[in-house]
Design a protein around this motif. Structure first.
Motif, mmCIF file in Angstrom:
data_model
loop_
_atom_site.group_PDB
_atom_site.id
_atom_site.type_symbol
_atom_site.label_atom_id
_atom_site.label_comp_id
_atom_site.label_asym_id
_atom_site.label_seq_id
_atom_site.Cartn_x
_atom_site.Cartn_y
_atom_site.Cartn_z
ATOM 1 N N GLY A 1 0.812 -1.211 0.000
ATOM 2 C CA GLY A 1 0.000 0.000 0.000
ATOM 3 C C GLY A 1 0.846 1.260 0.000
ATOM 4 O O GLY A 1 0.570 2.217 -0.740
ATOM 5 N N ILE A 2 1.881 1.275 0.824
ATOM 6 C CA ILE A 2 2.781 2.433 0.882
ATOM 7 C C ILE A 2 3.474 2.622 -0.462
ATOM 8 O O ILE A 2 3.607 3.749 -0.973
ATOM 9 N N LEU A 3 3.916 1.519 -1.047
ATOM 10 C CA LEU A 3 4.595 1.573 -2.343
ATOM 11 C C LEU A 3 3.672 2.143 -3.416
ATOM 12 O O LEU A 3 4.050 3.063 -4.165
ATOM 13 N N LEU A 4 2.456 1.643 -3.486
ATOM 14 C CA LEU A 4 1.510 2.113 -4.503
ATOM 15 C C LEU A 4 1.112 3.571 -4.273
ATOM 16 O O LEU A 4 1.012 4.349 -5.238
ATOM 17 N N ASP A 5 0.881 3.940 -3.021
ATOM 18 C CA ASP A 5 0.505 5.325 -2.723
ATOM 19 C C ASP A 5 1.613 6.292 -3.139
ATOM 20 O O ASP A 5 1.349 7.382 -3.660
ATOM 21 N N THR A 6 2.861 5.894 -2.916
ATOM 22 C CA THR A 6 3.993 6.757 -3.261
ATOM 23 C C THR A 6 4.122 6.905 -4.766
ATOM 24 O O THR A 6 4.315 8.012 -5.282
ATOM 25 N N ILE A 7 4.009 5.803 -5.480
ATOM 26 C CA ILE A 7 4.202 5.830 -6.932
ATOM 27 C C ILE A 7 3.021 6.474 -7.655
ATOM 28 O O ILE A 7 3.199 7.270 -8.581
ATOM 29 N N THR A 8 1.793 6.149 -7.236
ATOM 30 C CA THR A 8 0.605 6.589 -7.983
ATOM 31 C C THR A 8 -0.104 7.789 -7.360
ATOM 32 O O THR A 8 -1.133 8.221 -7.895
ATOM 33 N N LYS A 9 0.413 8.295 -6.251
ATOM 34 C CA LYS A 9 -0.240 9.419 -5.556
ATOM 35 C C LYS A 9 -1.675 9.053 -5.152
ATOM 36 O O LYS A 9 -2.625 9.790 -5.386
ATOM 37 N N HIS A 10 -1.831 7.870 -4.575
ATOM 38 C CA HIS A 10 -3.101 7.391 -4.020
ATOM 39 C C HIS A 10 -4.176 7.171 -5.098
ATOM 40 O O HIS A 10 -5.372 7.281 -4.809
ATOM 41 N N LYS A 11 -3.764 6.824 -6.309
ATOM 42 C CA LYS A 11 -4.722 6.605 -7.385
ATOM 43 C C LYS A 11 -5.170 5.147 -7.505
ATOM 44 O O LYS A 11 -6.026 4.828 -8.335
ATOM 45 N N VAL A 12 -4.570 4.249 -6.723
ATOM 46 C CA VAL A 12 -4.923 2.832 -6.781
ATOM 47 C C VAL A 12 -5.346 2.364 -5.393
ATOM 48 O O VAL A 12 -4.635 2.594 -4.413
ATOM 49 N N GLN A 13 -6.511 1.732 -5.316
ATOM 50 C CA GLN A 13 -7.011 1.227 -4.044
ATOM 51 C C GLN A 13 -6.646 -0.239 -3.850
ATOM 52 O O GLN A 13 -6.503 -0.986 -4.819
ATOM 53 N N ILE A 14 -6.522 -0.630 -2.596
ATOM 54 C CA ILE A 14 -6.429 -2.043 -2.237
ATOM 55 C C ILE A 14 -7.674 -2.372 -1.419
ATOM 56 O O ILE A 14 -7.886 -1.822 -0.336
ATOM 57 N N LEU A 15 -8.514 -3.250 -1.959
ATOM 58 C CA LEU A 15 -9.747 -3.638 -1.284
ATOM 59 C C LEU A 15 -9.639 -5.102 -0.879
ATOM 60 O O LEU A 15 -9.378 -5.963 -1.714
ATOM 61 N N MET A 16 -9.858 -5.366 0.392
ATOM 62 C CA MET A 16 -9.771 -6.735 0.888
ATOM 63 C C MET A 16 -11.119 -7.167 1.443
ATOM 64 O O MET A 16 -11.727 -6.456 2.250
#
Length: 283
Positions: free
Chosen positions: A83-98
């Motif tokens: 989540g941290i990796l994706l938020d950093t790279i995409t500026k919070h444009k990708v969600q993780i839904l569990m």
């Protein structure tokens, strides 16, 4: 005897081929299929705060059933890193839904609280997610990358396989038009610590967390401080992608004073990050 061995080998090969074809057919069936969401599903974080979820945009969906160890299968510490990796790279444009379907509500909530997991999780007690998507989940796959129309574009768990993680990241970046630094990138979680007011004869200790937000390992080759009254140590020299390291800092004032000290950490060929502590040492 030889004839029997030949027959056994043929049977084993046939079983393997059947399994291989079935697996590939399942994958082919999944790609392009649409995941169905129930907009009334409630997502929470580890504090049980309700999180509003948008179903448009790119997202990773992970389903966990009630079979076996829920805590082990949730693996929230590793998902937190992704989540941290994706938020950093995409500026919070990708969600993780569990979506988690436990036997008891607490079986999913307690792991969330222990990991302080802040991403949205639906504790799906009625298992409605599986019922709505049973044809897809029946294939055996439980983790998917979806496009903005909720169609499956990739299959596999990025937490369990670094190659799948890298494939997810490359695909997301290509589709969003992002050009990330694929090399190791060092990011601090918090760059400043205020130690408050304390007796100048009492040593003070604090920690910083630094992350590798790239997709390659990073070797930390320098950790030093701005003066001899401050020392710093790092708990690991090699930080894997999406992983973190702890920088432990100790400050011992030489006299009563207001102070600000700096700690420097860096990797070969990369700009150093600067961490700082401040406070007031009094008599």
């Amino acid at each position: 005897m030889k004839r029997l061995l030949v027959i056994i080998v043929i049977i084993i090969v046939l079983i393997f081929l059947i399994f291989f074809v079935k697996s590939n057919n399942n994958k082919t069936f999944c790609f392009g299929s649409t995941i169905v969401f129930n907009t009334s599903d409630v997502f929470i974080n580890y504090n049980s705060d309700t999180i509003n979820v948008e179903y448009n945009g790119y997202k990773i969906v992970n389903y966990i059933d009630s079979i076996g160890c829920i805590d082990c299968k949730m693996n929230l510490k590793e998902w937190q890193k992704i989540g941290i990796l994706l938020d950093t790279i995409t500026k919070h444009k990708v969600q993780i839904l569990m979506y988690v379907h436990p036997e008891k509500f607490k079986d999913a909530l307690y792991p969330m609280q222990r990991a302080k997991y802040s991403k949205p999780i639906c504790i799906n007690m009625n298992d409605s997610f599986r019922k709505q998507n049973h044809k897809i989940l029946k294939s055996g796959f439980k983790t998917f990358l979806l496009d903005e129309n909720n169609r499956i574009i990739l299959i596999g768990n990025p937490v369990q396989n670094p190659k799948i993680r890298d494939l997810y990241i490359r695909t997301i970046c290509e589709r969003l038009g992002i050009k990330p630094d694929l090399n190791a990138v060092l990011k601090p979680f918090n760059q400043n610590r205020n130690l408050g007011i304390f007796n100048w004869q009492s040593a003070q200790n604090t920690t910083f967390t630094i992350y590798n937000t790239g997709i390659r390992p990073m070797l930390i080759d320098t950790v030093y401080t701005s003066c001899e009254c401050t020392t710093a140590e790092i708990d690991k020299r090699v930080i894997e992608p999406a992983d973190s390291a702890i920088v432990s800092v100790r400050f011992k004032a030489e006299k009563p004073e207001r102070f600000m000290r700096e700690v420097y950490a860096g990797a070969q060929g990369k700009e150093q990050i600067v961490l700082s502590i401040d406070g007031e040492a009094v008599k």
